[in-house]
Scaffold this motif. Sequence first.
Motif, PDB file in Angstrom:
ATOM      1  N   VAL A 110       0.835  -1.200   0.000  1.00 54.25           N
ATOM      2  CA  VAL A 110       0.000   0.000   0.000  1.00 54.25           C
ATOM      3  C   VAL A 110       0.873   1.254   0.000  1.00 54.25           C
ATOM      4  N   GLU A 111       1.922   1.274   0.810  1.00 55.36           N
ATOM      5  CA  GLU A 111       2.761   2.463   0.926  1.00 55.36           C
ATOM      6  C   GLU A 111       3.578   2.704  -0.337  1.00 55.36           C
ATOM      7  N   ASP A 112       4.162   1.629  -0.899  1.00 52.33           N
ATOM      8  CA  ASP A 112       4.924   1.785  -2.138  1.00 52.33           C
ATOM      9  C   ASP A 112       4.044   2.313  -3.258  1.00 52.33           C
ATOM     10  N   THR A 113       2.835   1.754  -3.345  1.00 56.48           N
ATOM     11  CA  THR A 113       1.920   2.153  -4.411  1.00 56.48           C
ATOM     12  C   THR A 113       1.521   3.610  -4.266  1.00 56.48           C
ATOM     13  N   ALA A 114       1.294   4.061  -3.030  1.00 61.97           N
ATOM     14  CA  ALA A 114       0.959   5.471  -2.806  1.00 61.97           C
ATOM     15  C   ALA A 114       2.083   6.377  -3.310  1.00 61.97           C
TER      16      ALA A 114
END
Length: 331
Positions: free
Chosen positions: A176-180
């Motif tokens: 989730v964080e990488d994609t954000a």
Amino acid sequence: MKRPLTIRLCGPRGFCAGVDRAIQIVVLALKKYGAPVYVRHEIVHNRYVVEGLQAKGAVFVEEIDEIPPEHHAQPVVFSAHGVPKSVPADAKARNLFYLDATCPLVSKVHKQAMRHQRQGRHVLLIGHEGHPEVIGTMGQLPDGAVTLVETAEDASRLVVDTPDTLGFVTQTTLSVEDTAGIIEALRIRFPNIQAPAAESICYATTNRQDAVKEAAPGSDLFLVVGAPNSSNSKRLVEVAERAGAKRSILVQRASEILWDDIGDIAILGLSAGASAPEIIVDEIIDAFKERYDVTVELAITAEETENFPVNRDLRDVELTASDMAFVNGNV
């Protein structure tokens, strides 16, 4: 005397509704049509599951042209990761009977990508090159209609012919964080880029990452049960380390644990990727109980109640209690 060890056991963990549905489809097909039932690609990324289905009569192939002509009347199942449009078209051309076990949340991403294209946008797919889900999503649209973006660095240097008419979707199993971070980089470079109508990363991926974030801080070691080709499992390893685990490792079975390398640990985090059966989690807890005085603490951040129905062709077949135990990963 055994040393004390606290195991922080994550919840949710293990099988998600899409994996549960895919395994059900193969089991139901075997009961209804008899062996062999062919499966294109691993139904889910877990050798324990694959070998269990093989023992029941499933035959795994990489491409449908491997199915011998004398078995063309037997069903072939497409895996939970989804397939390019060319695969069912090829199956129809060969007069094969196929059952699509694509996770409904992956199918949703396919529809999001097609919607972008219908609205005149070039599609950017955030994901990992070569992953079956990415191959399947890119294969929903004509060649050249989708560009893969793997990192924020890729996004920041991306050059496209139509920078003002872009839409993005994502693989369902990403961090989730990488994609954000990647989406932020795309928005900076292409201010008019359009998001999908709904979140692409699936609820199960998000829930498992949230539970790992809860359990990881202060853990001396974090184990994630999953296969090395499982995207969502590998992301859990990364999430655990970022969230504060001193060390995080991916293991498929208890037999892979290198006990001499573990060192002096007092707190162990434990989770399982969405395609890892619960029986392996139990196996690993038992292995630690043989060596440590174990206390299990639950790190539960959500309750999952989702259930995806199987194909209509299979709804007249009933599963026994032992079938359900296998489907749920408990045997």
